[in-house]
Design a protein around this motif. Structure first.
Motif, PDB file in Angstrom:
ATOM      1  N   GLN A  73      45.510  23.733 -62.887  1.00 51.37           N
ATOM      2  CA  GLN A  73      45.971  24.621 -61.827  1.00 51.37           C
ATOM      3  C   GLN A  73      44.866  25.608 -61.491  1.00 51.37           C
ATOM      4  OE1 GLN A  73      47.438  25.313 -59.131  1.00 51.37           O
ATOM      5  NE2 GLN A  73      49.563  25.166 -59.920  1.00 51.37           N
ATOM      6  N   VAL A  74      44.838  26.124 -60.247  1.00 55.65           N
ATOM      7  CA  VAL A  74      43.877  27.162 -59.888  1.00 55.65           C
ATOM      8  C   VAL A  74      44.149  28.401 -60.725  1.00 55.65           C
ATOM      9  CG1 VAL A  74      43.553  26.297 -57.555  1.00 55.65           C
ATOM     10  CG2 VAL A  74      45.346  27.968 -57.999  1.00 55.65           C
ATOM     11  N   MET A  75      43.101  29.141 -61.036  1.00 58.99           N
ATOM     12  CA  MET A  75      43.274  30.348 -61.847  1.00 58.99           C
ATOM     13  C   MET A  75      43.981  31.436 -61.036  1.00 58.99           C
ATOM     14  SD  MET A  75      42.993  31.559 -64.815  1.00 58.99           S
ATOM     15  CE  MET A  75      41.938  30.320 -65.563  1.00 58.99           C
ATOM     16  N   ALA A  76      44.924  32.074 -61.674  1.00 60.42           N
ATOM     17  CA  ALA A  76      45.740  33.086 -60.995  1.00 60.42           C
ATOM     18  C   ALA A  76      44.929  34.340 -60.689  1.00 60.42           C
ATOM     19  CB  ALA A  76      46.936  33.442 -61.880  1.00 60.42           C
ATOM     20  N   VAL A  77      45.251  34.989 -59.570  1.00 62.59           N
ATOM     21  CA  VAL A  77      44.660  36.269 -59.190  1.00 62.59           C
ATOM     22  C   VAL A  77      45.790  37.203 -58.776  1.00 62.59           C
ATOM     23  CG1 VAL A  77      42.440  35.311 -58.464  1.00 62.59           C
ATOM     24  CG2 VAL A  77      44.297  35.518 -56.802  1.00 62.59           C
ATOM     25  N   SER A  78      45.549  38.486 -58.879  1.00 61.75           N
ATOM     26  CA  SER A  78      46.562  39.485 -58.525  1.00 61.75           C
ATOM     27  C   SER A  78      46.591  39.713 -57.015  1.00 61.75           C
ATOM     28  CB  SER A  78      46.277  40.805 -59.241  1.00 61.75           C
ATOM     29  OG  SER A  78      46.309  40.631 -60.643  1.00 61.75           O
ATOM     30  N   GLY A  79      47.702  40.281 -56.559  1.00 65.75           N
ATOM     31  CA  GLY A  79      47.802  40.709 -55.172  1.00 65.75           C
ATOM     32  C   GLY A  79      48.431  39.714 -54.226  1.00 65.75           C
ATOM     33  N   GLY A  80      48.992  38.634 -54.741  1.00 68.63           N
ATOM     34  CA  GLY A  80      49.595  37.637 -53.868  1.00 68.63           C
ATOM     35  C   GLY A  80      50.994  38.022 -53.409  1.00 68.63           C
ATOM     36  N   ASN A  81      51.461  37.333 -52.385  1.00 65.10           N
ATOM     37  CA  ASN A  81      52.815  37.527 -51.865  1.00 65.10           C
ATOM     38  C   ASN A  81      53.412  36.148 -51.649  1.00 65.10           C
ATOM     39  OD1 ASN A  81      55.122  37.921 -50.165  1.00 65.10           O
ATOM     40  ND2 ASN A  81      54.272  39.894 -49.509  1.00 65.10           N
ATOM     41  N   VAL A  82      54.588  35.930 -52.206  1.00 65.98           N
ATOM     42  CA  VAL A  82      55.182  34.604 -52.137  1.00 65.98           C
ATOM     43  C   VAL A  82      55.386  34.146 -50.693  1.00 65.98           C
ATOM     44  CG1 VAL A  82      57.570  35.405 -52.230  1.00 65.98           C
ATOM     45  CG2 VAL A  82      56.983  33.148 -53.151  1.00 65.98           C
ATOM     46  N   LYS A  83      55.570  35.073 -49.764  1.00 67.20           N
ATOM     47  CA  LYS A  83      55.777  34.696 -48.369  1.00 67.20           C
ATOM     48  C   LYS A  83      54.521  34.103 -47.738  1.00 67.20           C
ATOM     49  CE  LYS A  83      59.556  37.920 -47.430  1.00 67.20           C
ATOM     50  NZ  LYS A  83      60.045  39.032 -46.577  1.00 67.20           N
TER      51      LYS A  83
END
Length: 360
Positions: A216-226
């Protein structure tokens, strides 16, 4: 699916070929009732034996090397073998067995820990590589057999063993946390709690299929599910909310999930949307598969994938219908290990199932 849990439906209109760059993992805290058998499937954690989903690093008891003299090794070979065995014991931080009583070893490799079936080819390759690093010669087959048999016996019967560990595919957890396996070369995982998320060393809680699973791509902060809606062709606001809830719910382990059925006319990006959701939840080398006539092949596909996309379905037989519903709500399938054996292998199923078609 007649007389079964009604599949979630979405309508699709236009195609969008943008590529997802990154996504912050999102999850809600599951209540106690939503977790099935979490305590029964747990292994001891670092501070509280008998609970949690980590494990205690244990000291493996020494291998009985007296047998080396019995099988005819000279003093030099015995010394080499003892050095090799001591090195492997030092590198091995835990032993356990899974639901099907297959023994596993947790081994330190390149600064991280990996766990592999002791009877598997990967663990054999680790042993041969370790012996070569120490002595620059090939590992004798009788020493290979001695170590594997000894480790396998300790995994099942020795007090140093972690005991039974029930392995999940891609996602696991309990009523305190969710752990998502990234399936990368460094064996990292994402731990999600009510307070947030962080990257951790992957615990020994997952089934591994290196030829199938992709990182999986490495997670980063600041995302929004929309933001996911920018990559999907769903226009109806109600269906958008429904699909976002489904995607988030897919990251909650050990709970039954509705079957997602995507319908629409030809060219409405049903396959593209299905593939996108699959990559978000459970990326593999093949994002879409055909529903096999063989129930055994279908069961194996469901077992080796956490999320499965059955593409371009036109109809389902009653037996296929029953199997898919069983896999969605949670069930098990047994088959014999060998044709002449009485021993059985159990496939525990609880999948995210996605189907699409013009008229399924």
């Amino acid at each position: 699916m007649k007389n079964r849990k009604r599949p979630v439906t979405t309508n699709e209109n236009t195609e969008n070929n943008q590529i997802l760059k990154s996504l912050e993992p999102l999850a809600e805290k599951p209540d106690d009732a939503s977790i099935i058998n979490n305590q029964a499937s747990a292994v001891p954690d670092q501070t509280s034996p008998g609970t949690g989903i980590g494990y205690i690093a244990t000291k493996i008891t020494p291998v009985n090397t007296a047998i080396l003299e019995e099988i005819g090794h000279d003093d030099k070979a015995i010394k080499r073998s003892k050095e090799f065995i001591a090195h492997m014991i030092e590198r091995t931080t835990g032993l356990f067995y899974d639901d099907n009583t297959d023994p596993f070893a947790i081994v330190k490799i390149n600064g991280h820990e990996e766990y592999h079936p002791i009877k598997g080819l990967t663990f054999e390759d680790i042993l041969r590589s370790c012996y070569w690093e120490l002595h620059h010669s090939s590992l004798p087959n009788d020493i290979l057999k001695l170590v594997r048999d000894d480790f396998a016996a300790k995994a099942k019967y020795d007090s140093s063993s972690l005991g039974l560990v029930r392995l999940d595919n891609r996602i696991t957890g309990d009523n305190k946390k969710i752990i998502y396996s990234i399936c990368d070369r460094e064996w990292k995982a994402i731990q999600i709690t009510p307070d947030g998320w962080n990257i951790i060393q992957e615990p020994a809680r997952f089934r591994k299929y290196p030829k199938i699973q992709r990182a999986q791509v490495m997670a980063v902060s600041g995302g929004n599910v929309k933001d996911l809606l920018d990559f999907l062709t769903i226009q109806d606001p109600d269906h958008q909310i429904l699909l976002l809830v489904y995607i988030i719910y897919a990251f909650i382990p050990h709970v039954a999930k509705p079957i997602l059925y995507m319908s629409g006319p030809q060219g409405s990006a049903k396959s593209t949307n299905s593939e996108f959701i699959k990559k978000i939840v459970d990326p593999t080398c093949v994002d879409q598969v055909n529903l096999s006539v063989s129930l055994r092949d279908t069961a194996l596909t469901l077992f080796q994938n956490y999320a499965v996309v059955f593409d371009n379905l036109s109809k389902l037989t009653q037996r296929q219908n029953d199997l898919l519903c069983q896999a969605a709500t949670g069930g098990g399938i047994m088959r014999r290990k060998l044709r002449t054996d009485e021993d059985a292998i159990v496939f525990r199923l609880k999948d995210c199932i996605i189907m699409n078609g013009i008229d399924c």
